[in-house]
Design a protein around this motif. Structure first.
Motif, PDB file in Angstrom:
ATOM      1  N   GLU A 216       0.833  -1.200   0.000  1.00 62.11           N
ATOM      2  CA  GLU A 216       0.000   0.000   0.000  1.00 62.11           C
ATOM      3  C   GLU A 216       0.867   1.249   0.000  1.00 62.11           C
ATOM      4  OE1 GLU A 216      -2.524  -0.580   3.374  1.00 62.11           O
ATOM      5  OE2 GLU A 216      -4.073  -1.578   2.201  1.00 62.11           O
ATOM      6  N   ASN A 217       1.949   1.186   0.747  1.00 61.54           N
ATOM      7  CA  ASN A 217       2.833   2.339   0.813  1.00 61.54           C
ATOM      8  C   ASN A 217       3.627   2.513  -0.494  1.00 61.54           C
ATOM      9  OD1 ASN A 217       4.046   4.547   2.073  1.00 61.54           O
ATOM     10  ND2 ASN A 217       5.820   3.307   2.646  1.00 61.54           N
ATOM     11  N   ILE A 220       1.835   4.089  -3.600  1.00 61.92           N
ATOM     12  CA  ILE A 220       1.403   5.472  -3.550  1.00 61.92           C
ATOM     13  C   ILE A 220       2.614   6.411  -3.643  1.00 61.92           C
ATOM     14  CG2 ILE A 220       1.408   5.859  -1.031  1.00 61.92           C
ATOM     15  CD1 ILE A 220      -1.601   6.512  -3.147  1.00 61.92           C
ATOM     16  N   GLN A 221       3.830   5.829  -3.747  1.00 64.62           N
ATOM     17  CA  GLN A 221       5.044   6.616  -3.933  1.00 64.62           C
ATOM     18  C   GLN A 221       5.365   6.667  -5.423  1.00 64.62           C
ATOM     19  OE1 GLN A 221       6.298   7.853  -1.230  1.00 64.62           O
ATOM     20  NE2 GLN A 221       5.413   6.541   0.341  1.00 64.62           N
ATOM     21  N   PRO A 222       5.906   7.808  -5.892  1.00 64.02           N
ATOM     22  CA  PRO A 222       6.315   7.837  -7.316  1.00 64.02           C
ATOM     23  C   PRO A 222       7.277   6.683  -7.613  1.00 64.02           C
ATOM     24  CG  PRO A 222       6.515  10.018  -6.320  1.00 64.02           C
ATOM     25  CD  PRO A 222       6.133   9.078  -5.207  1.00 64.02           C
ATOM     26  N   ILE A 226       5.241   4.208  -9.714  1.00 60.19           N
ATOM     27  CA  ILE A 226       5.018   4.362 -11.155  1.00 60.19           C
ATOM     28  C   ILE A 226       5.464   3.116 -11.931  1.00 60.19           C
ATOM     29  CG2 ILE A 226       5.648   5.740 -13.195  1.00 60.19           C
ATOM     30  CD1 ILE A 226       5.499   8.229 -11.359  1.00 60.19           C
ATOM     31  N   VAL A 324      -3.894   8.938  -8.306  1.00 58.12           N
ATOM     32  CA  VAL A 324      -3.023   9.824  -7.529  1.00 58.12           C
ATOM     33  C   VAL A 324      -1.689  10.011  -8.249  1.00 58.12           C
ATOM     34  CG1 VAL A 324      -1.707  10.036  -5.380  1.00 58.12           C
ATOM     35  CG2 VAL A 324      -4.082   9.275  -5.307  1.00 58.12           C
ATOM     36  N   LEU A 325      -1.124   8.909  -8.756  1.00 58.56           N
ATOM     37  CA  LEU A 325       0.173   8.983  -9.432  1.00 58.56           C
ATOM     38  C   LEU A 325       0.085   9.792 -10.721  1.00 58.56           C
ATOM     39  CD1 LEU A 325       1.402   5.283  -9.019  1.00 58.56           C
ATOM     40  CD2 LEU A 325       2.202   7.280  -7.767  1.00 58.56           C
ATOM     41  N   ASP A 327      -2.090  12.214 -11.424  1.00 59.74           N
ATOM     42  CA  ASP A 327      -2.709  13.530 -11.279  1.00 59.74           C
ATOM     43  C   ASP A 327      -1.822  14.665 -11.802  1.00 59.74           C
ATOM     44  OD1 ASP A 327      -4.970  15.126 -10.137  1.00 59.74           O
ATOM     45  OD2 ASP A 327      -3.341  15.976  -8.966  1.00 59.74           O
ATOM     46  N   GLY A 328      -0.532  14.625 -11.422  1.00 59.66           N
ATOM     47  CA  GLY A 328       0.382  15.686 -11.827  1.00 59.66           C
ATOM     48  C   GLY A 328       0.394  15.878 -13.338  1.00 59.66           C
ATOM     49  N   ILE A 329       0.423  14.755 -14.071  1.00 59.49           N
ATOM     50  CA  ILE A 329       0.485  14.840 -15.539  1.00 59.49           C
ATOM     51  C   ILE A 329      -0.876  15.208 -16.126  1.00 59.49           C
ATOM     52  CG2 ILE A 329       0.832  13.496 -17.643  1.00 59.49           C
ATOM     53  CD1 ILE A 329       3.070  12.071 -16.266  1.00 59.49           C
ATOM     54  N   ARG A 331      -3.238  16.856 -14.842  1.00 57.67           N
ATOM     55  CA  ARG A 331      -3.607  18.235 -14.572  1.00 57.67           C
ATOM     56  C   ARG A 331      -3.047  19.190 -15.622  1.00 57.67           C
ATOM     57  NH1 ARG A 331      -3.920  20.822  -9.135  1.00 57.67           N
ATOM     58  NH2 ARG A 331      -1.800  21.385  -9.613  1.00 57.67           N
ATOM     59  N   VAL A 431      -7.439   7.280  -0.047  1.00 57.86           N
ATOM     60  CA  VAL A 431      -6.919   6.174  -0.838  1.00 57.86           C
ATOM     61  C   VAL A 431      -7.346   4.879  -0.148  1.00 57.86           C
ATOM     62  CG1 VAL A 431      -4.857   5.192  -1.865  1.00 57.86           C
ATOM     63  CG2 VAL A 431      -4.950   7.631  -1.369  1.00 57.86           C
TER      64      VAL A 431
END
Lengths: 585, 71
Positions: A216-217, A220-222, A226, A324-325, A327-329, A331, A431
């Protein structure tokens, strides 16, 4: 005594019990639902809203009831459509509420649990996911919790069928009782009360992190989230493409070509004399020939496997992590990361994807996702057709077409973001835990999705195939082909029979691809055909859903843009490709 | 300082935040303590861990949440 209580009393005895199944999102509510209800479940839309909920029948010790799977909500403030539906269902009255609590997040769940007590409806709490809580070192005193809440609390592990009989027994007993509405608490008071309860009933001991918690951890980290996301997507693609191909080659094609077709051929030949009618039925493009082979042998295996994989990922709680991963792109092209879920669903079918955009986002985001999906996301049916067309001849060409679709999505996103005014909703979400999906819940979901596919997609497909059979076998096609030959042959460099693809592509996306299978095409022609088909009109069902969800204007606009770009890009690819091949040759 | 500038794995307490119903029900309230679980590239969301729940908060919202580091 309020009038609500009176209504509850006046319910006729012989009427089916009405039971509301409520809880926060992601607490395993739909697993409880699918375990308690039989095979007959219906999904229905709450009048005047865009929210769907599911209904199922239950029987227990000679009593019958209807269980309503109310949309998951955190509170009852009616700030979102799901909450408005939940409030409306509560106000209609019911005999009982089953409120599912997530034992791993008791504090957050108690907010809704206490809110529900303000209604004059008896409540039984199902304290679910107890096994996960134990693994995380959380201990809950169930008896004390029941005392504090003033209603029975039944410990359950729904996914393993634990505690569900006890839950039903208590539920049926309670449904015969009356309940006075509890006092209304202000937010601050309620949170204070929740803190008190949690302090009394819950003990948390430190435990070593389990593998799932580590996962789970990580997810959620790049890093390594990814790379994990890419691996998951590649593995999913492998299952759908590889599995679909295997199913097709090993079972479906031999079955259709060697058993069903010869049989049908024989029967038709016995009954109908040779001629146009027999050709329409069993000729090269006959209704029985492609009407069975295309939908069942070429398309169905991919659609089935796609929904299997997608539903699995959805129920595992993994998809919001990709949101979540990403989102940055995302957006950058003006949409929130969470929209990656309807876009991914679009690789199955654009219709549920466009309906899925209703969930939470702004109008701008809805229209953006709908155009992306209509424009450049090939649906499972069309992908099945692409795999059949390009998979055997050129894997590189197949990859090229899919990369082109992603590139087109980013470009279209950038442009539409500039054109359409408005803002996108910022991301704010819990999440969910990762968990192994439940088999029963998965089966039910898959069943509903396949049913929709068979009804919504196969109908228009068969109509398309009938038209194909008639125009091809009667010679009308030749006339149309001659008419548009200069364009098809000159600009696109395709044989004139391609007009059949263009004609049928209006009805279903894969029908723009499948006729190409029967032609002997060069690699250049194959890719050009695939590009035109990829960007060509969204199918009739998608057009319909665009009109319904937005407006005729939006649907026509999207249709016009996609078709123009299809011919423009396909033609350009052919012209440039021919020049390069000319040099090389 | 704004939450958006927080460091991964550090513990913070919320001093001030915009009035949002959803933030409140998710347990992001004045005085809440949390740990930053991850930050995403390209100004993606900040994921914070409150108790044992992970909550993803948009970068622009995180800019408006004032936090103080807890020693």
């Amino acid at each position: 005594m309020s009038c609500h209580v009176m209504e509850a009393q006046e319910r006729p005895r012989d009427k089916k019990l009405k039971i509301l199944l409520m809880g926060n999102p992601n607490v395993g509510k739909s697993v409880v639902f699918s375990k308690l209800t039989g095979l007959q479940v219906v999904s229905s839309n709450y009048a005047g809203t865009t929210v769907d909920y599911t209904l199922g029948n239950i029987t227990f010790s000679n009593k019958e009831g209807v269980l309503i799977d109310v949309p998951g909500t955190y509170s009852l403030e009616a700030t979102s459509e799901a909450e408005r539906v939940a409030v409306a269902l509560l106000e209609e009255g019911a005999d009982l509420i089953i409120c599912v609590l997530d034992a791993t997040h008791l504090e957050r769940n108690l907010d809704l649990a206490l809110k529900l007590q303000e209604y004059p409806i008896p409540i039984v709490y199902s304290l679910n996911l107890l096994d996960v809580a134990e693994r995380q070192g959380i201990k809950i005193d169930v008896e004390k919790l029941s005392e504090e809440l003033g209603s029975p609390v039944i410990p359950t592990v729904a996914i393993k069928n634990k505690g569900l009989m006890e839950l039903m027994r208590t539920a049926m007993k309670l449904s015969q009782e009356k309940k006075e509405p509890g006092p209304k608490l202000e937010d601050e008071e309620r949170w204070k009360r929740i803190k008190e309860i949690v302090d009394k009933v819950q003990i948390q001991v430190d435990k070593e992190l389990t593998f799932i918690e580590k996962l789970e951890n990580w997810t959620i980290q790049p890093w390594p989230g990814i790379p994990i996301a890419l691996l998951v997507l590649i593995a999913s693609l492998g299952v759908v493409v590889g599995g679909g191909k295997a199913l097709r080659a090993a079972i479906l094609l031999p079955l259709v070509r060697q058993v069903i077709m010869p049989l049908l051929n024989k029967i038709v030949s016995l009954v109908i004399p040779a001629g146009i009618l027999r050709n329409v039925l069993v000729g090269e493009f006959g209704i029985f020939v492609i009407g069975i082979e295309w939908p069942f042998a070429l398309i169905l295996p991919y659609v089935f496997l796609f929904y299997l994989v997608f539903s699995f990922l959805e129920d595992s709680g993994y998809l919001p992590r990709i949101g979540v991963l990403a989102d940055g792109i995302l957006r950058r092209i003006g949409i929130q990361g969470g929209n990656i879920i309807p876009i991914m669903l679009g690789y199955g079918c654009a219709v549920p994807a466009i309906i899925g955009t209703r969930a939470a986002t702004t109008y701008k985001e809805r229209i953006m996702v709908a155009s992306l999906v209509s424009f450049a996301v090939p649906c499972a049916s069309q992908s099945g057709a692409f795999f059949a067309l390009l998979g055997d001849k050129s894997i590189l060409a197949l990859i090229f077409v899919y990369l082109l679709s992603i590139l087109a999505m980013l470009t279209v996103g950038k442009i539409v973001n500039k054109v359409i005014p408005g803002k996108s909703q910022p991301m704010l979400l819990e999440v969910p835990n990762l968990l192994l999906p439940d088999k029963d819940a998965l089966k039910k979901k898959l069943k509903i999705r396949m049913k929709h596919f068979l009804i919504d997609a196969e109908g228009p497909m068969l109509i398309g195939i009938v038209i194909a059979a008639i125009v091809a076998e009667t010679g009308i096609l030749n006339e149309i082909s001659k008419l548009i030959a200069p364009f098809v042959e000159g600009w696109l460099g395709m044989p004139k029979e391609t007009s059949l693809s263009l004609l049928l592509g209006i009805i279903r996306r894969e029908l723009a691809v499948l006729p190409l299978l029967e032609m002997n095409l060069t690699t250049l022609q194959l890719i050009t055909g695939a590009i035109v088909a990829l960007f060509y009109l969204p199918c009739l069902s998608v057009f319909g859903v665009l009109v319904k969800e937005f407006s005729l204007k939006v649907a026509l606009f999207i249709g016009l843009i996609t078709t123009t770009s299809a011919f423009l890009l396909g033609g350009l690819f052919n012209q440039i490709g021919s020049i390069i091949l000319g040099f090389v040759g | 300082m704004p939450l958006a500038e927080g460091r991964k794995l550090s513990i913070y307490r919320i001093e001030d935040l915009p009035d949002s119903h959803l933030l409140k029900v998710l347990g992001i309230r004045k005085g809440t303590q949390f740990i930053i679980q991850s930050k995403q590239p390209f100004k993606g969301p900040i994921v914070v861990k409150v108790g044992n729940r992970s909550i993803a908060i948009d970068y622009d919202i995180a800019k408006k949440i004032e936090v103080e580091e807890v020693a």
